[in-house]
Design a protein around this motif. Structure first.
Motif, mmCIF file in Angstrom:
data_model
loop_
_atom_site.group_PDB
_atom_site.id
_atom_site.type_symbol
_atom_site.label_atom_id
_atom_site.label_comp_id
_atom_site.label_asym_id
_atom_site.label_seq_id
_atom_site.Cartn_x
_atom_site.Cartn_y
_atom_site.Cartn_z
ATOM 1 N N ARG A 24 4.335 8.079 1.531
ATOM 2 C CA ARG A 24 2.990 8.753 1.573
ATOM 3 C C ARG A 24 3.372 9.838 2.491
ATOM 4 N NH1 ARG A 24 1.941 2.970 4.351
ATOM 5 N NH2 ARG A 24 2.958 3.952 5.991
ATOM 6 N N SER A 25 3.570 10.139 3.335
ATOM 7 C CA SER A 25 4.218 11.522 4.144
ATOM 8 C C SER A 25 4.413 12.087 3.302
ATOM 9 C CB SER A 25 3.753 10.966 5.489
ATOM 10 O OG SER A 25 5.170 10.822 6.366
ATOM 11 N N GLY A 26 5.898 11.336 2.691
ATOM 12 C CA GLY A 26 6.752 12.458 2.549
ATOM 13 C C GLY A 26 7.819 12.652 3.678
ATOM 14 N N VAL A 86 4.850 12.425 -6.423
ATOM 15 C CA VAL A 86 5.127 11.253 -6.139
ATOM 16 C C VAL A 86 4.422 10.106 -5.729
ATOM 17 C CG1 VAL A 86 6.322 10.200 -3.475
ATOM 18 C CG2 VAL A 86 7.617 12.281 -4.504
ATOM 19 N N GLY A 87 4.105 8.819 -6.533
ATOM 20 C CA GLY A 87 3.479 8.102 -6.422
ATOM 21 C C GLY A 87 3.385 6.670 -7.125
ATOM 22 N N TRP A 88 3.320 5.905 -6.843
ATOM 23 C CA TRP A 88 3.485 4.377 -7.864
ATOM 24 C C TRP A 88 2.633 4.038 -9.049
ATOM 25 C CZ3 TRP A 88 0.556 0.315 -8.075
ATOM 26 C CH2 TRP A 88 -0.805 -0.017 -6.404
ATOM 27 N N ARG A 89 1.178 4.936 -9.006
ATOM 28 C CA ARG A 89 -0.024 4.805 -9.352
ATOM 29 C C ARG A 89 0.502 6.042 -10.314
ATOM 30 N NH1 ARG A 89 -2.060 4.085 -4.156
ATOM 31 N NH2 ARG A 89 -3.407 2.145 -4.136
ATOM 32 N N ARG A 90 1.091 6.847 -10.419
ATOM 33 C CA ARG A 90 2.240 7.235 -11.565
ATOM 34 C C ARG A 90 2.486 6.987 -12.543
ATOM 35 N NH1 ARG A 90 5.382 12.089 -11.709
ATOM 36 N NH2 ARG A 90 3.437 13.468 -12.874
ATOM 37 N N VAL A 91 3.086 5.347 -13.133
ATOM 38 C CA VAL A 91 3.772 4.729 -13.635
ATOM 39 C C VAL A 91 2.557 3.894 -14.747
ATOM 40 C CG1 VAL A 91 5.410 2.959 -13.519
ATOM 41 C CG2 VAL A 91 5.410 4.721 -11.694
ATOM 42 N N ALA A 92 2.894 4.578 -15.479
ATOM 43 C CA ALA A 92 2.240 3.931 -16.459
ATOM 44 C C ALA A 92 3.456 2.886 -18.089
ATOM 45 C CB ALA A 92 1.605 5.314 -17.418
ATOM 46 N N ILE A 93 2.876 2.158 -17.556
ATOM 47 C CA ILE A 93 3.638 0.972 -18.485
ATOM 48 C C ILE A 93 3.083 0.465 -19.351
ATOM 49 C CG2 ILE A 93 5.510 0.466 -16.901
ATOM 50 C CD1 ILE A 93 4.124 -2.425 -15.894
ATOM 51 N N LEU A 110 11.588 12.799 -3.411
ATOM 52 C CA LEU A 110 11.660 12.969 -1.373
ATOM 53 C C LEU A 110 13.307 13.036 -1.397
ATOM 54 C CD1 LEU A 110 8.357 10.763 -0.838
ATOM 55 C CD2 LEU A 110 9.295 13.924 -0.467
ATOM 56 N N VAL A 111 14.150 12.204 -2.122
ATOM 57 C CA VAL A 111 15.103 11.614 -1.535
ATOM 58 C C VAL A 111 16.175 12.560 -1.555
ATOM 59 C CG1 VAL A 111 17.497 10.023 -2.111
ATOM 60 C CG2 VAL A 111 14.737 8.948 -1.831
ATOM 61 N N ALA A 112 15.966 13.649 -2.936
ATOM 62 C CA ALA A 112 16.423 14.953 -3.178
ATOM 63 C C ALA A 112 16.393 15.767 -1.712
ATOM 64 C CB ALA A 112 16.696 15.237 -5.018
ATOM 65 N N ASP A 138 1.178 -1.148 -0.056
ATOM 66 C CA ASP A 138 -0.163 0.053 -0.391
ATOM 67 C C ASP A 138 0.864 1.008 -0.380
ATOM 68 O OD1 ASP A 138 -2.385 0.978 -0.378
ATOM 69 O OD2 ASP A 138 -2.829 1.535 1.594
ATOM 70 N N GLY A 139 1.911 1.331 -1.070
ATOM 71 C CA GLY A 139 2.939 2.820 -1.055
ATOM 72 C C GLY A 139 3.786 2.913 -0.208
ATOM 73 N N ALA A 140 3.783 1.642 1.110
ATOM 74 C CA ALA A 140 5.262 2.006 1.926
ATOM 75 C C ALA A 140 6.990 1.967 1.161
ATOM 76 C CB ALA A 140 4.866 1.006 3.504
ATOM 77 N N TYR A 141 6.435 0.649 0.662
ATOM 78 C CA TYR A 141 7.247 0.781 -0.843
ATOM 79 C C TYR A 141 7.398 1.819 -2.299
ATOM 80 C CZ TYR A 141 11.318 -0.220 -3.977
ATOM 81 O OH TYR A 141 11.805 -0.563 -4.705
#
Length: 326
Positions: free
Chosen positions: A254-256, A136-143, A108-110, A98-101
């Motif tokens: 999820r929180s940044g 940020v958000g894994w759901r933005r990834v479109a393949i 965010l890392v930067a 659920d987005g923990a990874y």
């Protein structure tokens, strides 16, 4: 064709090979005939790891991932095999956790000054964090089929929490193809072992503990690696302090924000190092209580090392306890 060395593990000699990759070191112990061409084998192992770096290192400006992160909005990119495999694995774990990874955590890392960022470590402004969270958000990834990945604009992938483990798996596949019957592979603390040593004993490894900190009533935790991998994540490697408060490099996508009261270390045992690596990060982000409950419910072999008032304490899932060597 690569030379064959398919004798049983117990019929061979122990060989040790070493090198550097991904800003850390790698080592391989293997069992093979005495006259094995170790130079060719070393070159092959290094080539496997170099491919992972060339495709997924955010520290390399010309890597495939760096070029994608800098690409124009609306462009599609055909990914090389390793990059594609890891991206799909990362999305699988992002969905399950659920987005923990989350592989899109790069901005965010930067912002917090970690990773390949050249900025100073520090707490970013709320307005900056808010703007970054929109990217940020894994759901933005479109393949799409054919290894195609869309750059929607501002998407910055960071696969550092999974690529090192995948590199271990690549080396294992290479060694098996070389017909090496037994090996213990380590890249920056992530390990995978298969087969047996010349004395017919399994590969056994000591679970990482925090330097300078010992758990209450600490007992060495030893794991036998028979077609298993082990990886450790935690906040003791990279952190900074600002105005008397400690900030972990483990960020919650999820929180940044950095994970509060993050475990000192989380160790995961899995069938391959890629999953062990990523799940160790995901469980660290979840925190001790939620992470432990999740691991138990999903039958994940995990060990949490937690800072107590006076010393470290540990919690192990039932599956992890089952994996401990006698």
């Amino acid at each position: 064709m690569l030379p064959s060395s398919s004798l049983p593990a117990t019929a061979g000699t122990m060989h040790s090979l070493y090198g550097h990759t991904m800003g850390t070191s790698w080592s391989v112990k293997l069992v093979a005939p005495t006259r094995l061409d170790t130079h060719a084998l070393h070159a092959g192992i290094q080539a496997q790891l170099d491919d992972v770096v060339a495709q997924m290192s955010t520290w390399e400006p010309d890597s495939d991932i760096s070029r994608f992160n800098q690409a124009a909005a609306g462009t599609w990119h055909t990914l090389p095999e390793h990059f594609w495999n890891v991206l799909n694995g990362s999305l699988e774990i992002a969905r399950a956790s659920d987005g923990a990874y989350d592989p899109t955590v790069g901005p965010l890392v930067a912002a917090w000054g970690f990773g390949a960022s050249t900025g100073a470590r520090g707490v970013p402004d709320d307005a900056v964090l808010s703007a970054i969270q929109a990217r940020v958000g894994w759901r933005r990834v479109a393949i799409e089929d054919g290894r195609c990945l869309l750059q929607p604009g501002g998407l910055q992938l960071d696969l550092s929490a999974i690529a090192k483990g995948y590199g271990v798996d690549c080396v294992a596949r290479f060694l098996r193809a070389y017909e090496i019957a037994s090996a213990l592979i380590e890249v920056g603390g992530e390990l995978y072992g298969y087969g047996r040593k010349p004395d017919n004993e399994p590969w056994r490894v000591l679970v990482e503990s925090s330097p300078g900190e010992e758990a209450d009533d600490s007992v060495p935790r030893v794991i036998g690696l028979g077609d298993l991998a082990v990886a450790t994540s935690g906040d003791r490697w990279h952190w900074f302090e600002q105005e008397g408060r400690r900030y972990s490099h483990t960020l919650d996508p999820r929180s940044g924000l950095p994970v509060e009261h993050a475990p000192a270390a989380v160790t995961v045992i899995a069938a391959n190092a890629m999953h062990a690596d990523a799940w160790a990060t995901a469980l660290t982000v979840m925190g001790v209580d939620a992470g432990f409950s999740f691991a138990e419910q999903h039958d994940i072999a995990a060990r949490f090392v937690v800072r107590g008032d006076a010393a470290l304490q540990e919690r192990m899932t039932s599956r992890f306890e089952d994996r401990l060597s006698a």
